[in-house]
Design a protein around this motif. Structure first.
Motif, PDB file in Angstrom:
ATOM      1  N   LEU A 198      16.533  43.178  38.308  1.00 19.57           N
ATOM      2  CA  LEU A 198      17.299  43.213  39.552  1.00 19.57           C
ATOM      3  C   LEU A 198      17.743  44.640  39.832  1.00 19.57           C
ATOM      4  CD1 LEU A 198      20.745  43.390  39.414  1.00 19.57           C
ATOM      5  CD2 LEU A 198      20.348  41.339  38.084  1.00 19.57           C
ATOM      6  N   ILE A 199      17.971  44.930  41.096  1.00 18.63           N
ATOM      7  CA  ILE A 199      18.438  46.246  41.538  1.00 18.63           C
ATOM      8  C   ILE A 199      19.829  46.067  42.137  1.00 18.63           C
ATOM      9  CG2 ILE A 199      17.911  48.293  42.905  1.00 18.63           C
ATOM     10  CD1 ILE A 199      15.740  47.588  40.865  1.00 18.63           C
ATOM     11  N   GLU A 200      20.760  46.916  41.731  1.00 18.05           N
ATOM     12  CA  GLU A 200      22.154  46.758  42.134  1.00 18.05           C
ATOM     13  C   GLU A 200      22.758  48.130  42.397  1.00 18.05           C
ATOM     14  OE1 GLU A 200      24.757  43.469  40.239  1.00 18.05           O
ATOM     15  OE2 GLU A 200      25.298  45.296  39.179  1.00 18.05           O
ATOM     16  N   ARG A 201      23.736  48.200  43.275  1.00 12.51           N
ATOM     17  CA  ARG A 201      24.424  49.458  43.545  1.00 12.51           C
ATOM     18  C   ARG A 201      25.064  49.997  42.262  1.00 12.51           C
ATOM     19  NH1 ARG A 201      27.332  51.026  47.973  1.00 12.51           N
ATOM     20  NH2 ARG A 201      25.430  50.463  49.087  1.00 12.51           N
ATOM     21  N   TYR A 202      24.885  51.298  42.034  1.00 12.69           N
ATOM     22  CA  TYR A 202      25.511  51.946  40.872  1.00 12.69           C
ATOM     23  C   TYR A 202      26.703  52.758  41.359  1.00 12.69           C
ATOM     24  CZ  TYR A 202      26.315  55.154  37.017  1.00 12.69           C
ATOM     25  OH  TYR A 202      26.906  55.875  36.010  1.00 12.69           O
ATOM     26  N   PHE A 203      27.821  52.576  40.676  1.00 14.64           N
ATOM     27  CA  PHE A 203      29.040  53.297  41.022  1.00 14.64           C
ATOM     28  C   PHE A 203      29.268  54.408  39.996  1.00 14.64           C
ATOM     29  CE2 PHE A 203      29.348  49.043  42.689  1.00 14.64           C
ATOM     30  CZ  PHE A 203      29.808  49.228  43.979  1.00 14.64           C
ATOM     31  N   PRO A 204      29.142  55.669  40.393  1.00 17.35           N
ATOM     32  CA  PRO A 204      29.262  56.775  39.431  1.00 17.35           C
ATOM     33  C   PRO A 204      30.605  56.811  38.716  1.00 17.35           C
ATOM     34  CG  PRO A 204      28.254  57.537  41.467  1.00 17.35           C
ATOM     35  CD  PRO A 204      28.749  56.150  41.726  1.00 17.35           C
ATOM     36  N   ARG A 205      31.678  56.493  39.432  1.00 16.27           N
ATOM     37  CA  ARG A 205      32.992  56.457  38.786  1.00 16.27           C
ATOM     38  C   ARG A 205      33.533  55.039  38.908  1.00 16.27           C
ATOM     39  NH1 ARG A 205      38.710  57.491  39.672  1.00 16.27           N
ATOM     40  NH2 ARG A 205      39.571  58.187  37.679  1.00 16.27           N
ATOM     41  N   VAL A 206      33.610  54.354  37.784  1.00  9.79           N
ATOM     42  CA  VAL A 206      33.982  52.953  37.811  1.00  9.79           C
ATOM     43  C   VAL A 206      34.685  52.589  36.511  1.00  9.79           C
ATOM     44  CG1 VAL A 206      31.871  52.024  36.756  1.00  9.79           C
ATOM     45  CG2 VAL A 206      33.073  50.681  38.486  1.00  9.79           C
ATOM     46  N   ARG A 207      35.514  51.573  36.575  1.00  5.51           N
ATOM     47  CA  ARG A 207      36.149  51.035  35.377  1.00  5.51           C
ATOM     48  C   ARG A 207      35.581  49.646  35.106  1.00  5.51           C
ATOM     49  NH1 ARG A 207      41.897  53.856  34.760  1.00  5.51           N
ATOM     50  NH2 ARG A 207      41.954  52.596  32.859  1.00  5.51           N
ATOM     51  N   HIS A 208      35.499  49.315  33.831  1.00  7.93           N
ATOM     52  CA  HIS A 208      34.971  48.021  33.399  1.00  7.93           C
ATOM     53  C   HIS A 208      36.163  47.153  32.991  1.00  7.93           C
ATOM     54  CE1 HIS A 208      31.616  45.821  30.982  1.00  7.93           C
ATOM     55  NE2 HIS A 208      32.576  44.977  31.332  1.00  7.93           N
ATOM     56  N   VAL A 209      36.451  46.156  33.796  1.00  7.77           N
ATOM     57  CA  VAL A 209      37.591  45.272  33.544  1.00  7.77           C
ATOM     58  C   VAL A 209      37.085  43.835  33.488  1.00  7.77           C
ATOM     59  CG1 VAL A 209      39.846  44.485  34.388  1.00  7.77           C
ATOM     60  CG2 VAL A 209      39.142  46.862  34.752  1.00  7.77           C
ATOM     61  N   GLU A 210      37.565  43.084  32.502  1.00  5.72           N
ATOM     62  CA  GLU A 210      37.111  41.707  32.336  1.00  5.72           C
ATOM     63  C   GLU A 210      38.313  40.774  32.227  1.00  5.72           C
ATOM     64  OE1 GLU A 210      34.850  42.195  28.764  1.00  5.72           O
ATOM     65  OE2 GLU A 210      36.557  41.725  27.457  1.00  5.72           O
ATOM     66  N   VAL A 211      38.075  39.491  32.525  1.00  9.43           N
ATOM     67  CA  VAL A 211      39.132  38.488  32.459  1.00  9.43           C
ATOM     68  C   VAL A 211      38.746  37.408  31.452  1.00  9.43           C
ATOM     69  CG1 VAL A 211      40.443  36.748  33.741  1.00  9.43           C
ATOM     70  CG2 VAL A 211      39.815  38.910  34.851  1.00  9.43           C
ATOM     71  N   GLN A 212      39.667  37.097  30.555  1.00 12.39           N
ATOM     72  CA  GLN A 212      39.465  36.006  29.603  1.00 12.39           C
ATOM     73  C   GLN A 212      39.777  34.675  30.285  1.00 12.39           C
ATOM     74  OE1 GLN A 212      38.694  35.933  25.968  1.00 12.39           O
ATOM     75  NE2 GLN A 212      38.373  33.836  26.696  1.00 12.39           N
ATOM     76  N   ILE A 213      38.797  33.771  30.286  1.00 17.23           N
ATOM     77  CA  ILE A 213      39.057  32.437  30.812  1.00 17.23           C
ATOM     78  C   ILE A 213      38.917  31.408  29.707  1.00 17.23           C
ATOM     79  CG2 ILE A 213      38.365  33.004  33.177  1.00 17.23           C
ATOM     80  CD1 ILE A 213      35.746  31.436  32.639  1.00 17.23           C
ATOM     81  N   LEU A 214      39.531  30.261  29.922  1.00 20.06           N
ATOM     82  CA  LEU A 214      39.421  29.141  28.998  1.00 20.06           C
ATOM     83  C   LEU A 214      39.314  27.873  29.818  1.00 20.06           C
ATOM     84  CD1 LEU A 214      39.521  28.476  25.905  1.00 20.06           C
ATOM     85  CD2 LEU A 214      41.936  27.932  26.239  1.00 20.06           C
ATOM     86  N   GLY A 215      38.168  27.202  29.715  1.00 22.82           N
ATOM     87  CA  GLY A 215      37.980  25.916  30.372  1.00 22.82           C
ATOM     88  C   GLY A 215      38.529  24.835  29.458  1.00 22.82           C
ATOM     89  N   LEU A 216      39.558  24.139  29.916  1.00 23.63           N
ATOM     90  CA  LEU A 216      40.258  23.166  29.083  1.00 23.63           C
ATOM     91  C   LEU A 216      39.536  21.821  29.051  1.00 23.63           C
ATOM     92  CD1 LEU A 216      43.914  23.928  30.248  1.00 23.63           C
ATOM     93  CD2 LEU A 216      42.630  24.954  28.353  1.00 23.63           C
ATOM     94  N   ALA A 217      39.928  20.992  28.100  1.00 25.33           N
ATOM     95  CA  ALA A 217      39.291  19.691  27.939  1.00 25.33           C
ATOM     96  C   ALA A 217      39.539  18.780  29.139  1.00 25.33           C
ATOM     97  CB  ALA A 217      39.800  19.028  26.656  1.00 25.33           C
ATOM     98  N   ASP A 218      40.642  19.011  29.877  1.00 31.40           N
ATOM     99  CA  ASP A 218      40.942  18.160  31.029  1.00 31.40           C
ATOM    100  C   ASP A 218      40.254  18.621  32.306  1.00 31.40           C
ATOM    101  OD1 ASP A 218      42.365  20.368  31.884  1.00 31.40           O
ATOM    102  OD2 ASP A 218      44.345  19.458  31.709  1.00 31.40           O
TER     103      ASP A 218
END
Length: 445
Positions: A198-218
Protein backbone atom coordinates in the motif's frame (compact mmCIF):
# COMPACT_ATOMS: atom_id res chain seq x y z
CA UNK A 1 -11.05 -19.18 35.69
CA UNK A 2 -9.35 -22.12 34.00
CA UNK A 3 -6.80 -23.93 36.15
CA UNK A 4 -3.93 -24.40 33.66
CA UNK A 5 -2.34 -22.14 31.05
CA UNK A 6 0.22 -22.91 28.36
CA UNK A 7 2.38 -19.94 27.37
CA UNK A 8 3.27 -20.23 23.68
CA UNK A 9 6.23 -17.88 23.79
CA UNK A 10 9.66 -17.35 25.32
CA UNK A 11 11.90 -14.94 27.20
CA UNK A 12 10.62 -12.00 29.21
CA UNK A 13 7.00 -12.15 28.04
CA UNK A 14 6.71 -15.85 28.88
CA UNK A 15 8.19 -15.13 32.30
CA UNK A 16 5.80 -12.20 32.72
CA UNK A 17 2.67 -14.27 31.91
CA UNK A 18 3.85 -17.14 34.10
CA UNK A 19 4.26 -14.75 37.04
CA UNK A 20 0.65 -13.59 36.87
CA UNK A 21 -0.71 -17.08 36.23
CA UNK A 22 1.01 -18.46 39.32
CA UNK A 23 -0.19 -15.53 41.44
CA UNK A 24 -3.74 -16.43 40.42
CA UNK A 25 -3.23 -20.11 41.25
CA UNK A 26 -3.26 -21.14 37.59
CA UNK A 27 -0.81 -23.90 36.66
CA UNK A 28 1.70 -22.37 34.24
CA UNK A 29 3.13 -24.49 31.43
CA UNK A 30 6.07 -23.34 29.32
CA UNK A 31 7.10 -24.52 25.89
CA UNK A 32 10.68 -23.96 24.81
CA UNK A 33 13.18 -24.66 22.08
CA UNK A 34 16.35 -26.64 22.67
CA UNK A 35 18.32 -23.37 22.64
CA UNK A 36 16.21 -21.91 25.48
CA UNK A 37 16.23 -24.88 27.85
CA UNK A 38 18.20 -23.02 30.56
CA UNK A 39 16.33 -19.71 30.51
CA UNK A 40 14.43 -18.52 33.61
CA UNK A 41 10.94 -18.84 32.10
CA UNK A 42 11.49 -22.58 31.70
CA UNK A 43 12.60 -23.19 35.27
CA UNK A 44 9.93 -20.88 36.75
CA UNK A 45 7.01 -22.63 35.05
CA UNK A 46 5.17 -25.43 36.85
CA UNK A 47 5.86 -27.65 33.86
CA UNK A 48 7.89 -27.25 30.66
CA UNK A 49 7.92 -29.05 27.32
CA UNK A 50 10.58 -28.85 24.61
CA UNK A 51 8.84 -28.28 21.27
CA UNK A 52 11.76 -28.38 18.87
CA UNK A 53 15.15 -27.01 17.83
CA UNK A 54 16.30 -23.39 17.89
CA UNK A 55 14.73 -22.50 14.53
CA UNK A 56 11.44 -20.80 15.54
CA UNK A 57 9.65 -22.30 12.54
CA UNK A 58 10.31 -25.70 14.09
CA UNK A 59 9.53 -24.72 17.69
CA UNK A 60 7.72 -21.50 18.68
CA UNK A 61 5.83 -21.36 15.36
CA UNK A 62 5.26 -25.13 15.24
CA UNK A 63 1.50 -25.32 15.76
CA UNK A 64 1.30 -29.10 16.02
CA UNK A 65 4.14 -29.30 18.53
CA UNK A 66 2.51 -26.62 20.70
CA UNK A 67 -0.89 -28.32 20.58
CA UNK A 68 0.74 -31.67 21.40
CA UNK A 69 2.34 -30.00 24.42
CA UNK A 70 -1.05 -28.64 25.49
CA UNK A 71 -2.66 -32.06 25.19
CA UNK A 72 0.12 -33.90 27.01
CA UNK A 73 0.11 -31.48 29.94
CA UNK A 74 -3.65 -31.06 30.22
CA UNK A 75 -3.54 -27.32 29.50
CA UNK A 76 -6.94 -25.66 29.33
CA UNK A 77 -5.87 -22.35 27.77
CA UNK A 78 -3.11 -20.89 25.60
CA UNK A 79 -1.58 -17.40 25.92
CA UNK A 80 0.47 -16.48 22.81
CA UNK A 81 2.39 -13.47 24.21
CA UNK A 82 3.55 -11.21 21.39
CA UNK A 83 5.31 -12.10 18.14
CA UNK A 84 5.49 -15.68 16.85
CA UNK A 85 1.87 -16.96 16.59
CA UNK A 86 0.18 -14.20 18.59
CA UNK A 87 -1.52 -12.56 15.58
CA UNK A 88 -2.05 -15.73 13.56
CA UNK A 89 -5.78 -16.14 13.04
CA UNK A 90 -5.41 -19.75 11.87
CA UNK A 91 -3.61 -20.62 15.10
CA UNK A 92 -6.35 -18.96 17.16
CA UNK A 93 -9.01 -20.99 15.32
CA UNK A 94 -6.99 -24.19 15.70
CA UNK A 95 -6.63 -23.64 19.44
CA UNK A 96 -10.37 -23.17 19.85
CA UNK A 97 -11.20 -26.14 17.61
CA UNK A 98 -9.02 -28.22 19.91
CA UNK A 99 -11.33 -27.27 22.78
CA UNK A 100 -8.86 -24.89 24.41
CA UNK A 101 -9.38 -21.29 25.54
CA UNK A 102 -7.58 -18.74 23.36
CA UNK A 103 -6.29 -15.80 25.41
CA UNK A 104 -6.63 -13.13 22.80
CA UNK A 105 -9.09 -11.51 20.38
CA UNK A 106 -11.25 -13.60 18.10
CA UNK A 107 -9.79 -14.94 14.88
CA UNK A 108 -12.11 -12.74 12.81
CA UNK A 109 -10.77 -9.59 14.49
CA UNK A 110 -7.18 -10.75 13.95
CA UNK A 111 -7.94 -11.35 10.27
CA UNK A 112 -9.70 -8.01 9.85
CA UNK A 113 -6.80 -6.06 11.35
CA UNK A 114 -3.98 -8.19 9.93
CA UNK A 115 -4.18 -6.65 6.47
CA UNK A 116 -3.27 -2.96 6.66
CA UNK A 117 -5.39 -1.97 3.65
CA UNK A 118 -8.48 -3.79 4.93
CA UNK A 119 -7.87 -2.32 8.40
CA UNK A 120 -7.58 1.22 6.98
CA UNK A 121 -10.84 0.83 5.08
CA UNK A 122 -12.66 -0.59 8.12
CA UNK A 123 -11.43 2.23 10.32
CA UNK A 124 -12.42 4.89 7.81
CA UNK A 125 -15.92 3.41 7.66
CA UNK A 126 -16.07 3.51 11.47
CA UNK A 127 -15.17 7.21 11.55
CA UNK A 128 -11.59 6.73 12.70
CA UNK A 129 -9.20 9.20 10.96
CA UNK A 130 -6.86 7.56 8.43
CA UNK A 131 -3.95 9.08 6.53
CA UNK A 132 -4.36 9.69 2.77
CA UNK A 133 -3.49 6.45 1.02
CA UNK A 134 -4.58 3.60 -1.24
CA UNK A 135 -7.80 1.72 -0.52
CA UNK A 136 -6.56 -1.37 -2.35
CA UNK A 137 -3.10 -2.84 -3.02
CA UNK A 138 -0.91 -1.17 -5.61
CA UNK A 139 -0.97 -4.06 -8.06
CA UNK A 140 2.22 -3.07 -9.87
CA UNK A 141 4.80 -0.30 -10.06
CA UNK A 142 2.73 1.81 -12.45
CA UNK A 143 -0.21 1.70 -10.03
CA UNK A 144 2.10 2.73 -7.19
CA UNK A 145 3.45 5.67 -9.19
CA UNK A 146 -0.07 6.82 -10.06
CA UNK A 147 -1.22 6.53 -6.44
CA UNK A 148 1.81 8.42 -5.13
CA UNK A 149 1.21 11.26 -7.58
CA UNK A 150 -2.37 11.59 -6.31
CA UNK A 151 -1.40 11.37 -2.61
CA UNK A 152 1.62 13.65 -2.92
CA UNK A 153 5.26 12.99 -2.02
CA UNK A 154 6.83 11.95 0.26
CA UNK A 155 5.03 8.62 0.62
CA UNK A 156 5.42 5.55 2.78
CA UNK A 157 5.56 2.21 0.95
CA UNK A 158 4.20 -0.53 3.23
CA UNK A 159 3.74 -4.28 3.18
CA UNK A 160 -0.01 -4.76 3.64
CA UNK A 161 0.59 -7.88 5.75
CA UNK A 162 3.52 -6.42 7.71
CA UNK A 163 3.82 -5.39 11.32
CA UNK A 164 6.26 -4.47 14.05
CA UNK A 165 7.88 -1.77 11.92
CA UNK A 166 8.95 -4.28 9.25
CA UNK A 167 8.31 -4.00 5.53
CA UNK A 168 8.37 -0.21 5.13
CA UNK A 169 10.20 2.30 2.97
CA UNK A 170 10.01 6.06 2.40
CA UNK A 171 10.06 7.60 -1.07
CA UNK A 172 10.63 11.33 -1.58
CA UNK A 173 10.11 11.18 -5.34
CA UNK A 174 9.25 8.81 -8.18
CA UNK A 175 12.79 7.51 -8.58
CA UNK A 176 12.93 6.51 -4.92
CA UNK A 177 9.45 4.99 -5.15
CA UNK A 178 10.54 2.69 -7.98
CA UNK A 179 13.36 1.39 -5.79
CA UNK A 180 11.34 1.13 -2.57
CA UNK A 181 8.33 -0.54 -4.20
CA UNK A 182 10.40 -3.47 -5.50
CA UNK A 183 12.31 -3.71 -2.23
CA UNK A 184 9.22 -3.74 -0.01
CA UNK A 185 7.32 -6.13 -2.27
CA UNK A 186 10.20 -8.64 -2.29
CA UNK A 187 10.60 -8.36 1.49
CA UNK A 188 6.85 -8.84 2.03
CA UNK A 189 6.74 -11.95 -0.14
CA UNK A 190 9.74 -13.42 1.66
CA UNK A 191 8.70 -12.56 5.23
CA UNK A 192 4.90 -12.64 5.14
CA UNK A 193 4.10 -14.77 2.10
CA UNK A 194 2.07 -11.83 0.76
CA UNK A 195 3.55 -9.23 -1.58
CA UNK A 196 0.64 -6.77 -1.38
CA UNK A 197 1.83 -3.17 -0.99
CA UNK A 198 0.00 0.00 0.00
CA UNK A 199 1.03 3.62 -0.55
CA UNK A 200 0.34 6.16 2.19
CA UNK A 201 1.21 9.78 2.94
CA UNK A 202 4.50 10.09 4.83
CA UNK A 203 4.77 12.75 7.51
CA UNK A 204 8.40 13.90 7.96
CA UNK A 205 7.77 15.17 11.48
CA UNK A 206 5.36 12.98 13.38
CA UNK A 207 4.81 11.39 16.77
CA UNK A 208 3.80 7.77 17.28
CA UNK A 209 1.02 7.55 19.85
CA UNK A 210 -1.01 4.44 20.64
CA UNK A 211 -4.04 3.63 22.80
CA UNK A 212 -4.42 0.52 24.95
CA UNK A 213 -7.86 -1.02 24.56
CA UNK A 214 -9.50 -3.93 26.33
CA UNK A 215 -12.55 -5.68 24.93
CA UNK A 216 -14.44 -6.98 27.95
CA UNK A 217 -16.34 -10.24 28.28
CA UNK A 218 -19.67 -8.36 28.33
CA UNK A 219 -18.98 -6.83 24.90
CA UNK A 220 -17.87 -3.37 25.96
CA UNK A 221 -14.58 -1.90 24.72
CA UNK A 222 -12.68 0.39 27.10
CA UNK A 223 -9.56 2.48 26.58
CA UNK A 224 -6.79 2.62 29.18
CA UNK A 225 -5.00 5.76 28.10
CA UNK A 226 -2.31 6.41 25.53
CA UNK A 227 1.40 5.64 25.22
CA UNK A 228 4.05 7.73 23.47
CA UNK A 229 6.28 5.52 21.28
CA UNK A 230 8.28 8.00 19.20
CA UNK A 231 11.81 6.95 20.24
CA UNK A 232 12.49 4.43 17.46
CA UNK A 233 15.23 2.96 15.36
CA UNK A 234 14.34 1.45 11.96
CA UNK A 235 10.65 2.09 12.72
CA UNK A 236 10.92 -0.11 15.82
CA UNK A 237 10.35 1.19 19.33
CA UNK A 238 13.04 1.68 21.95
CA UNK A 239 11.23 3.80 24.57
CA UNK A 240 7.57 4.14 25.52
CA UNK A 241 5.94 6.39 28.08
CA UNK A 242 2.49 7.10 29.44
CA UNK A 243 0.87 9.53 29.37
CA UNK A 244 2.22 11.13 26.19
CA UNK A 245 3.78 14.54 26.85
CA UNK A 246 2.30 15.68 23.52
CA UNK A 247 -1.33 14.93 24.32
CA UNK A 248 -3.66 17.46 25.94
CA UNK A 249 -6.83 16.48 27.78
CA UNK A 250 -8.93 17.45 24.74
CA UNK A 251 -6.75 15.49 22.33
CA UNK A 252 -6.69 12.52 24.71
CA UNK A 253 -10.47 12.39 24.70
CA UNK A 254 -10.45 12.27 20.89
CA UNK A 255 -7.75 9.58 20.82
CA UNK A 256 -9.55 7.35 23.29
CA UNK A 257 -12.94 7.75 21.62
CA UNK A 258 -11.45 6.83 18.22
CA UNK A 259 -9.71 3.78 19.70
CA UNK A 260 -12.94 2.56 21.26
CA UNK A 261 -14.72 2.99 17.90
CA UNK A 262 -11.94 1.00 16.26
CA UNK A 263 -12.41 -1.88 18.70
CA UNK A 264 -16.18 -1.81 18.44
CA UNK A 265 -15.98 -1.91 14.63
CA UNK A 266 -14.52 -5.42 14.76
CA UNK A 267 -16.24 -6.71 17.91
CA UNK A 268 -12.92 -6.69 19.73
CA UNK A 269 -12.33 -8.84 22.80
CA UNK A 270 -9.26 -9.00 25.05
CA UNK A 271 -6.20 -6.71 24.96
CA UNK A 272 -5.22 -4.78 21.86
CA UNK A 273 -3.56 -1.56 20.79
CA UNK A 274 -4.68 1.08 18.30
CA UNK A 275 -1.57 2.75 16.89
CA UNK A 276 -1.73 6.27 15.43
CA UNK A 277 0.47 8.96 13.96
CA UNK A 278 0.14 12.44 15.44
CA UNK A 279 1.05 15.61 13.58
CA UNK A 280 2.41 17.75 16.44
CA UNK A 281 1.83 20.97 14.49
CA UNK A 282 -1.82 20.52 13.52
CA UNK A 283 -2.77 18.09 16.35
CA UNK A 284 -4.33 15.82 13.72
CA UNK A 285 -3.93 12.09 14.23
CA UNK A 286 -4.33 9.17 11.84
CA UNK A 287 -4.90 5.45 12.33
CA UNK A 288 -1.76 3.43 11.63
CA UNK A 289 -2.63 -0.15 12.58
CA UNK A 290 -4.17 -2.26 15.30
CA UNK A 291 -2.04 -4.81 17.13
CA UNK A 292 -4.30 -7.68 18.09
CA UNK A 293 -2.27 -8.84 21.09
CA UNK A 294 -0.56 -7.69 24.24
CA UNK A 295 2.12 -5.09 23.48
CA UNK A 296 5.73 -5.19 24.64
CA UNK A 297 5.17 -1.84 26.32
CA UNK A 298 2.07 -2.80 28.33
CA UNK A 299 3.81 -2.25 31.73
CA UNK A 300 3.68 1.55 31.46
CA UNK A 301 -0.10 1.35 31.23
CA UNK A 302 -0.15 -1.04 34.19
CA UNK A 303 1.73 1.50 36.31
CA UNK A 304 -0.43 4.46 35.35
CA UNK A 305 -3.78 2.66 35.70
CA UNK A 306 -2.92 0.27 38.51
CA UNK A 307 -3.99 -2.87 36.67
CA UNK A 308 -2.36 -6.17 35.69
CA UNK A 309 -3.15 -6.41 31.98
CA UNK A 310 -2.23 -10.10 31.82
CA UNK A 311 -4.72 -10.82 34.61
CA UNK A 312 -7.34 -8.82 32.71
CA UNK A 313 -6.58 -10.86 29.58
CA UNK A 314 -7.09 -14.10 31.47
CA UNK A 315 -10.33 -12.85 33.01
CA UNK A 316 -11.76 -11.80 29.64
CA UNK A 317 -10.81 -15.15 28.12
CA UNK A 318 -12.54 -16.94 31.02
CA UNK A 319 -15.69 -14.82 30.61
CA UNK A 320 -15.14 -12.95 33.88
CA UNK A 321 -15.58 -9.21 34.58
CA UNK A 322 -12.50 -6.99 34.98
CA UNK A 323 -10.94 -6.25 38.35
CA UNK A 324 -11.54 -2.52 37.82
CA UNK A 325 -14.61 -0.34 37.28
CA UNK A 326 -14.64 0.49 33.53
CA UNK A 327 -16.56 3.68 34.26
CA UNK A 328 -14.04 4.97 36.82
CA UNK A 329 -10.63 4.57 35.20
CA UNK A 330 -8.30 7.17 36.70
CA UNK A 331 -4.66 7.51 35.57
CA UNK A 332 -2.03 8.45 38.13
CA UNK A 333 1.57 9.57 37.65
CA UNK A 334 3.93 8.84 34.78
CA UNK A 335 5.77 5.73 33.59
CA UNK A 336 8.60 5.12 31.11
CA UNK A 337 9.84 1.86 29.59
CA UNK A 338 13.30 1.32 28.07
CA UNK A 339 13.90 -1.75 25.90
CA UNK A 340 17.26 -3.21 26.90
CA UNK A 341 18.51 -5.05 23.81
CA UNK A 342 21.55 -7.14 22.96
CA UNK A 343 22.73 -4.70 20.32
CA UNK A 344 25.43 -2.08 20.02
CA UNK A 345 24.37 1.39 21.18
CA UNK A 346 25.47 3.21 18.02
CA UNK A 347 24.33 1.26 14.97
CA UNK A 348 21.86 -0.98 16.87
CA UNK A 349 23.18 -4.16 15.28
CA UNK A 350 22.54 -7.40 17.23
CA UNK A 351 25.38 -8.71 19.40
CA UNK A 352 24.53 -12.07 21.01
CA UNK A 353 26.79 -13.83 23.49
CA UNK A 354 27.11 -15.41 26.93
CA UNK A 355 26.03 -13.19 29.85
CA UNK A 356 28.87 -12.92 32.36
CA UNK A 357 27.39 -10.09 34.46
CA UNK A 358 23.73 -9.28 35.08
CA UNK A 359 22.85 -6.89 37.90
CA UNK A 360 19.38 -5.34 37.80
CA UNK A 361 18.54 -1.98 39.38
CA UNK A 362 15.95 -1.75 42.13
CA UNK A 363 14.23 0.84 44.30
CA UNK A 364 11.05 2.87 44.48
CA UNK A 365 9.26 3.06 41.14
CA UNK A 366 11.66 0.64 39.41
CA UNK A 367 10.61 -2.62 37.75
CA UNK A 368 12.60 -4.95 35.51
CA UNK A 369 10.89 -7.54 33.29
CA UNK A 370 13.82 -9.65 32.10
CA UNK A 371 14.28 -12.80 30.09
CA UNK A 372 17.80 -13.64 31.20
CA UNK A 373 20.12 -13.96 34.20
CA UNK A 374 23.90 -14.26 34.51
CA UNK A 375 25.13 -17.51 32.98
CA UNK A 376 22.51 -17.57 30.20
CA UNK A 377 23.49 -17.21 26.56
CA UNK A 378 21.78 -14.80 24.17
CA UNK A 379 21.52 -16.71 20.90
CA UNK A 380 21.14 -15.23 17.40
CA UNK A 381 17.90 -17.11 16.72
CA UNK A 382 15.43 -14.67 18.29
CA UNK A 383 14.68 -11.02 18.97
CA UNK A 384 17.47 -9.12 20.72
CA UNK A 385 15.30 -8.00 23.67
CA UNK A 386 17.02 -8.79 26.98
CA UNK A 387 14.77 -6.95 29.41
CA UNK A 388 12.42 -4.03 29.88
CA UNK A 389 13.33 -1.40 32.43
CA UNK A 390 10.16 0.32 33.64
CA UNK A 391 10.21 3.32 35.96
CA UNK A 392 7.41 5.41 37.39
CA UNK A 393 6.96 8.63 39.32
CA UNK A 394 4.38 11.19 40.32
CA UNK A 395 5.57 13.38 37.42
CA UNK A 396 7.41 12.87 34.14
CA UNK A 397 10.43 14.68 35.58
CA UNK A 398 10.58 12.27 38.51
CA UNK A 399 10.25 9.26 36.20
CA UNK A 400 13.07 10.53 33.96
CA UNK A 401 15.37 11.00 36.96
CA UNK A 402 14.58 7.51 38.23
CA UNK A 403 15.30 6.15 34.76
CA UNK A 404 18.72 7.87 34.74
CA UNK A 405 19.61 6.34 38.09
CA UNK A 406 18.33 2.90 37.13
CA UNK A 407 20.27 2.87 33.84
CA UNK A 408 23.44 3.78 35.75
CA UNK A 409 22.82 0.85 38.13
CA UNK A 410 21.99 -1.73 35.44
CA UNK A 411 25.04 -3.88 34.66
CA UNK A 412 25.18 -6.24 31.70
CA UNK A 413 28.39 -7.81 30.37
CA UNK A 414 28.98 -10.43 27.71
CA UNK A 415 26.67 -9.62 24.80
CA UNK A 416 26.51 -6.14 23.32
CA UNK A 417 24.01 -3.91 25.09
CA UNK A 418 22.28 -0.61 24.32
CA UNK A 419 22.33 0.73 27.90
CA UNK A 420 24.82 3.51 26.91
CA UNK A 421 22.30 4.76 24.36
CA UNK A 422 19.69 5.22 27.08
CA UNK A 423 22.18 7.04 29.28
CA UNK A 424 22.69 9.46 26.37
CA UNK A 425 18.97 9.75 25.59
CA UNK A 426 18.01 10.56 29.17
CA UNK A 427 20.44 13.51 29.11
CA UNK A 428 19.20 14.71 25.71
CA UNK A 429 17.47 18.12 26.00
CA UNK A 430 14.95 17.26 23.31
CA UNK A 431 13.82 14.09 25.09
CA UNK A 432 13.86 15.70 28.51
CA UNK A 433 11.62 18.51 27.25
CA UNK A 434 9.03 16.00 26.02
CA UNK A 435 8.92 17.84 22.68
CA UNK A 436 10.37 15.14 20.42
CA UNK A 437 9.26 13.07 17.43
CA UNK A 438 10.19 9.87 15.56
CA UNK A 439 13.35 11.49 14.19
CA UNK A 440 14.99 11.94 17.58
CA UNK A 441 17.30 8.91 17.35
CA UNK A 442 18.58 9.86 13.88
CA UNK A 443 19.29 13.38 15.14
CA UNK A 444 21.34 11.89 18.00
CA UNK A 445 23.51 9.92 15.61
Amino acid sequence: MFDSLLVANRGEIARRVIRTARRLGVRAIAVHSEADADLPFVTEADEAVCVGPANPALSYRNVEAILDAARSTGAQAIHPGYGFLSENADFARTVERAGLVWVGPGADAITAMGDKINARNLMAAAGVPVAPGTTEPAADLDAAVTAAAEIGYPVMVKAAAGGGGMGMGVAADEAALRTEYDKVRAFAERMFGDGAVLIERYFPRVRHVEVQILGLADGRVVALGERECSVQRRNQKLVEESPSPAVSAELRARFLAAAVRAGEAVGYRNAGTVECLLDPTTQEFFFLEMNTRLQVEHPVTEYVYGVDLVEEQLRVAAGLPPTFDPDALTPRGHAIELRINAEDPKRFLPGPGAITTWNEPSGTGVRVDSGYVAGNTVTPFYDSLLAKLIVSGDTREEAVERARAAVAQFEVAGPKCNLPFFAELLENPEFRSGDYDTGIVSRMR
